[in-house]
Write a protein that holds these residues in place. Structure first.
Motif, PDB file in Angstrom:
ATOM      1  N   PHE A  83      70.139  22.889  83.248  1.00  0.00           N
ATOM      2  CA  PHE A  83      69.840  23.434  81.655  1.00  0.00           C
ATOM      3  C   PHE A  83      69.141  22.741  80.539  1.00  0.00           C
ATOM      4  O   PHE A  83      68.574  22.635  79.958  1.00  0.00           O
ATOM      5  N   GLY A  84      69.478  21.365  80.704  1.00  0.00           N
ATOM      6  CA  GLY A  84      69.509  19.761  80.379  1.00  0.00           C
ATOM      7  C   GLY A  84      70.367  20.436  78.436  1.00  0.00           C
ATOM      8  O   GLY A  84      69.669  19.464  77.917  1.00  0.00           O
ATOM      9  N   VAL A  85      71.484  20.444  79.324  1.00  0.00           N
ATOM     10  CA  VAL A  85      72.517  21.217  77.604  1.00  0.00           C
ATOM     11  C   VAL A  85      73.867  19.116  77.816  1.00  0.00           C
ATOM     12  O   VAL A  85      74.117  19.721  79.130  1.00  0.00           O
ATOM     13  N   HIS A  86      73.467  18.808  77.343  1.00  0.00           N
ATOM     14  CA  HIS A  86      74.595  17.684  77.607  1.00  0.00           C
ATOM     15  C   HIS A  86      75.909  18.543  76.806  1.00  0.00           C
ATOM     16  O   HIS A  86      76.087  20.028  76.383  1.00  0.00           O
ATOM     17  N   GLU A  87      76.292  17.187  76.425  1.00  0.00           N
ATOM     18  CA  GLU A  87      78.013  17.768  75.558  1.00  0.00           C
ATOM     19  C   GLU A  87      77.602  18.173  74.582  1.00  0.00           C
ATOM     20  O   GLU A  87      76.780  18.057  73.734  1.00  0.00           O
ATOM     21  N   GLY A  88      78.547  19.398  73.886  1.00  0.00           N
ATOM     22  CA  GLY A  88      78.899  20.112  72.954  1.00  0.00           C
ATOM     23  C   GLY A  88      78.955  21.548  72.688  1.00  0.00           C
ATOM     24  O   GLY A  88      79.881  22.220  73.915  1.00  0.00           O
ATOM     25  N   GLU A  89      78.559  22.192  72.012  1.00  0.00           N
ATOM     26  CA  GLU A  89      79.670  23.877  71.542  1.00  0.00           C
ATOM     27  C   GLU A  89      79.409  24.452  72.538  1.00  0.00           C
ATOM     28  O   GLU A  89      79.262  25.398  73.160  1.00  0.00           O
ATOM     29  N   LYS A  90      77.876  23.843  72.788  1.00  0.00           N
ATOM     30  CA  LYS A  90      76.507  25.008  73.799  1.00  0.00           C
ATOM     31  C   LYS A  90      77.286  24.872  75.026  1.00  0.00           C
ATOM     32  O   LYS A  90      77.133  25.601  75.860  1.00  0.00           O
ATOM     33  N   SER A  91      77.348  23.267  75.704  1.00  0.00           N
ATOM     34  CA  SER A  91      77.405  22.935  76.880  1.00  0.00           C
ATOM     35  C   SER A  91      78.795  24.176  77.231  1.00  0.00           C
ATOM     36  O   SER A  91      79.093  24.286  78.070  1.00  0.00           O
ATOM     37  N   GLN A  92      79.680  23.470  76.441  1.00  0.00           N
ATOM     38  CA  GLN A  92      80.915  24.133  76.502  1.00  0.00           C
ATOM     39  C   GLN A  92      81.309  26.074  77.027  1.00  0.00           C
ATOM     40  O   GLN A  92      82.357  26.486  78.191  1.00  0.00           O
ATOM     41  N   ARG A  93      80.941  26.573  76.338  1.00  0.00           N
ATOM     42  CA  ARG A  93      79.877  28.044  76.078  1.00  0.00           C
ATOM     43  C   ARG A  93      79.695  28.253  77.603  1.00  0.00           C
ATOM     44  O   ARG A  93      80.286  29.198  78.213  1.00  0.00           O
ATOM     45  N   LEU A  94      78.797  27.592  78.203  1.00  0.00           N
ATOM     46  CA  LEU A  94      78.459  27.524  79.220  1.00  0.00           C
ATOM     47  C   LEU A  94      79.270  27.267  80.269  1.00  0.00           C
ATOM     48  O   LEU A  94      79.192  28.142  81.405  1.00  0.00           O
ATOM     49  N   LYS A  95      79.958  26.649  79.759  1.00  0.00           N
ATOM     50  CA  LYS A  95      80.968  25.756  81.282  1.00  0.00           C
ATOM     51  C   LYS A  95      81.969  27.306  81.083  1.00  0.00           C
ATOM     52  O   LYS A  95      82.259  27.515  82.518  1.00  0.00           O
ATOM     53  N   GLN A 136      77.701  38.149  78.850  1.00  0.00           N
ATOM     54  CA  GLN A 136      78.549  37.000  77.980  1.00  0.00           C
ATOM     55  C   GLN A 136      76.922  36.042  78.946  1.00  0.00           C
ATOM     56  O   GLN A 136      76.567  35.186  77.754  1.00  0.00           O
ATOM     57  N   LEU A 137      77.229  34.984  79.540  1.00  0.00           N
ATOM     58  CA  LEU A 137      76.762  34.568  80.208  1.00  0.00           C
ATOM     59  C   LEU A 137      75.273  34.927  79.926  1.00  0.00           C
ATOM     60  O   LEU A 137      74.260  34.005  79.977  1.00  0.00           O
ATOM     61  N   ASP A 138      74.463  36.236  80.639  1.00  0.00           N
ATOM     62  CA  ASP A 138      73.401  36.392  80.612  1.00  0.00           C
ATOM     63  C   ASP A 138      73.108  35.995  78.738  1.00  0.00           C
ATOM     64  O   ASP A 138      72.155  35.346  78.873  1.00  0.00           O
ATOM     65  N   GLU A 139      73.657  36.660  77.923  1.00  0.00           N
ATOM     66  CA  GLU A 139      73.452  36.283  76.578  1.00  0.00           C
ATOM     67  C   GLU A 139      73.057  34.904  76.131  1.00  0.00           C
ATOM     68  O   GLU A 139      72.485  34.470  75.545  1.00  0.00           O
ATOM     69  N   LEU A 140      73.669  33.840  76.121  1.00  0.00           N
ATOM     70  CA  LEU A 140      74.005  32.726  76.547  1.00  0.00           C
ATOM     71  C   LEU A 140      72.898  32.325  77.205  1.00  0.00           C
ATOM     72  O   LEU A 140      72.146  31.458  76.910  1.00  0.00           O
ATOM     73  N   ILE A 141      72.608  32.212  78.336  1.00  0.00           N
ATOM     74  CA  ILE A 141      70.700  31.834  79.180  1.00  0.00           C
ATOM     75  C   ILE A 141      69.892  32.701  78.414  1.00  0.00           C
ATOM     76  O   ILE A 141      68.984  31.604  77.979  1.00  0.00           O
ATOM     77  N   TYR A 142      69.605  33.541  78.162  1.00  0.00           N
ATOM     78  CA  TYR A 142      68.656  34.121  77.296  1.00  0.00           C
ATOM     79  C   TYR A 142      68.370  33.485  76.243  1.00  0.00           C
ATOM     80  O   TYR A 142      67.157  32.908  75.428  1.00  0.00           O
ATOM     81  N   ALA A 143      69.717  33.218  75.509  1.00  0.00           N
ATOM     82  CA  ALA A 143      69.140  32.646  74.060  1.00  0.00           C
ATOM     83  C   ALA A 143      68.594  30.408  74.194  1.00  0.00           C
ATOM     84  O   ALA A 143      67.757  30.347  74.028  1.00  0.00           O
ATOM     85  N   GLU A 144      69.219  30.630  75.239  1.00  0.00           N
ATOM     86  CA  GLU A 144      68.459  29.033  75.990  1.00  0.00           C
ATOM     87  C   GLU A 144      67.384  29.129  75.807  1.00  0.00           C
ATOM     88  O   GLU A 144      66.011  28.335  75.065  1.00  0.00           O
ATOM     89  N   ILE A 145      66.763  30.072  76.963  1.00  0.00           N
ATOM     90  CA  ILE A 145      65.095  30.026  76.969  1.00  0.00           C
ATOM     91  C   ILE A 145      64.961  30.592  75.859  1.00  0.00           C
ATOM     92  O   ILE A 145      63.608  30.082  76.112  1.00  0.00           O
ATOM     93  N   ALA A 146      65.151  31.277  74.975  1.00  0.00           N
ATOM     94  CA  ALA A 146      64.401  31.506  73.713  1.00  0.00           C
ATOM     95  C   ALA A 146      64.308  30.470  72.870  1.00  0.00           C
ATOM     96  O   ALA A 146      62.834  30.144  72.343  1.00  0.00           O
ATOM     97  N   GLU A 147      65.479  29.543  72.771  1.00  0.00           N
ATOM     98  CA  GLU A 147      65.724  28.036  71.949  1.00  0.00           C
ATOM     99  C   GLU A 147      64.176  27.484  73.171  1.00  0.00           C
ATOM    100  O   GLU A 147      63.669  26.859  72.008  1.00  0.00           O
ATOM    101  N   ARG A 148      64.271  27.323  73.357  1.00  0.00           N
ATOM    102  CA  ARG A 148      63.060  26.144  74.791  1.00  0.00           C
ATOM    103  C   ARG A 148      61.634  26.931  75.201  1.00  0.00           C
ATOM    104  O   ARG A 148      60.974  26.202  74.660  1.00  0.00           O
TER     105      ARG A 148
END
Length: 461
Positions: free
Chosen positions: A154-166, A209-221
């Motif tokens: 994902f290229g997602v490092h420490e932080g709130e986004k990482s914690q939600r995905l984990k 809920q995991l899908d929402e996080l993944i699609y949000a990351e794709i859109a942001e990227r």
């Protein structure tokens, strides 16, 4: 349809045993029919031919799409987890083209760039563990593996986004942590959404809920459009097929779910088994530590990766306690003979990696953990096949092996550990894989200093 060596047991009982005790099921069957037998288990048209003869498996996997075709529809068991556009679910040219898009993400040069990241994550996670307190090793290796996947894929490092995905990914994976909860994958009639408090209903909501996080990351990227990112998601988004087409959001989502679930769960299990088996066999641990000590205090990741005895220990761990039991199924395309049996078109087969790894004619004293066997003999890809084979061989093999070696080396070099249970750890079903039943309970008994540092400290004093 005439099928080879059909097991003489009621189909329902076979299905229940396959879900609850797959090792016992396979080992009982192979005693009756050593090389090939037909099981009546859920899915695959309810009849599946198990093959564990290496030459026969090679014929099945290397004749893909000619005599034996890999059909995504027979992987329907995985569809709730990975979706319809995963590599697992694609056939023919669609599968070939997708594999060509994904494969460069796991090139050897790219793996080397992940070495320091893997060691840093390992050190940080283990530094947080208390001394002389029991912990479950598989939970710790799962944390390491998940962080590695999140950062490399994902290229997602420490932080709130990482914690939600984990959190969301762990919830989904843990849904199938036991043979009983895994039954929801094998018995479709249990897949009923009866609300948020029902098991399948909870799974559906966790997945959403995991899908929402993944699609949000794709859109942001996509909006960011940064060509300098080297994580696997960015590479997949920038790749194009032969016609110049990029992957859609849904295709990206399904491929990410495949990499996430197939990558971090399996690698975490393999590393936990590695810790258990090295500490269950002190002579193996002593020999491995002696080899690690030859590299000094700050070894290069590739120097660790190339260590022969560490490689042998990891290979024997994957042989002795394979995480995956079966190759993905193949369908017979035209009448063919295999191991003296005539197979009609439409027969569904799979290779049993577990049973291949238990063959006494290939691995004498197969029930013993002996890393030296991998120093004494070179095994063919169909005798030792923890990652499958053929065109469906696991794409993440390079990253998984690299991570397993670096994590084990980092832990063993820096910590003295002890097993907390006297009872032997056994393998049991976890979803479609095998994992330690109790998760490998251990404790840290002290910090360890490499031999060269100990000698230097003695000289200086």
């Amino acid at each position: 349809m005439q099928l080879p060596n059909l097991l003489n047991k009621p189909a329902f009982l076979q299905r229940v045993q396959w879900v609850l005790n797959p090792i016992g099921y396979m080992e009982n069957a192979v005693q009756q029919y050593p090389d090939i037998f037909t099981a009546q288990i859920i899915g695959f048209g309810n009849q599946l031919v198990f093959v564990n003869h290496p030459q026969a498996i090679q014929e099945i996997l290397t004749n893909d799409r000619k005599k034996f075709a890999a059909l995504g529809e027979y992987n329907e068991l995985l569809q709730p987890l990975v979706g319809n556009y995963s590599l697992f679910m694609l056939d023919g040219d669609r599968h070939r083209k997708r594999r060509q898009l994904v494969m460069p993400s796991f090139h050897g040069d790219r793996m080397r760039s992940y070495g320091d990241l893997i060691r840093d994550i390992t050190k940080k996670v283990w530094h947080q563990l208390p001394k002389n307190q029991v912990f479950t090793a598989r939970n710790v290796t799962q944390d390491i593996s998940l962080q590695v996947i999140l950062q490399t894929v994902f290229g997602v490092h420490e932080g709130e986004k990482s914690q939600r995905l984990k959190k969301r990914l762990a919830l989904m994976a843990d849904m199938f942590r036991s043979p009983y909860s895994s039954s929801f994958l094998f018995f479709p009639f249990l897949q009923k959404d009866l609300g948020a408090w029902s098991p399948w209903g909870k799974f559906i909501r966790d997945r959403q809920q995991l899908d929402e996080l993944i699609y949000a990351e794709i859109a942001e990227r996509r909006a960011e459009n940064n060509p300098n990112r080297i994580d696997i998601l960015s590479l997949l988004m920038s790749s194009k097929d032969e016609a110049g087409n990029s992957m859609t959001d849904q295709e990206l989502r399904d491929e990410l779910m495949t990499l996430l679930l197939a990558g971090y769960e399996t690698t975490a299990t393999a590393m936990a088994w590695g810790l258990y088996l090295t500490h269950q066999h002190p002579q193996v641990l002593e020999k491995l530590l002696a080899e690690l000590d030859t590299l000094g205090d700050t070894p290069d990741p590739m120097s660790i990766f190339r260590l022969p005895y560490l490689t042998a220990v990891c290979n024997e761990t994957l042989r002795f306690r394979p995480v995956t039991m079966l190759t993905l199924p193949r369908a017979v395309q035209e009448p063919v003979e295999l191991l003296g049996h005539s197979l009609e078109s439409g027969t569904i087969l799979c290779g049993s990696m577990y049973l291949v790894h238990q063959r006494e004619d290939i691995y004498p004293q197969a029930k013993q953990f002996k890393p030296e066997r991998f120093l004494e003999r070179q095994y063919s890809p169909y005798e030792f096949m923890p990652f499958g084979g053929g065109v469906r061989r696991c794409l993440g093999e390079a990253l998984a092996v690299f991570e397993m070696k670096l994590v084990l080396a980092t832990i063993l070099t820096n910590y003295e550990l002890a097993l907390a249970d006297k009872k032997p750890e056994v393998a049991r079903r976890r979803g479609v894989t095998l994992a330690p039943a109790r998760g490998v309970r251990m404790m840290i008994t002290g910090k360890r200093t490499p031999k060269e540092s100990r000698i230097m400290a003695t000289v200086q004093n």
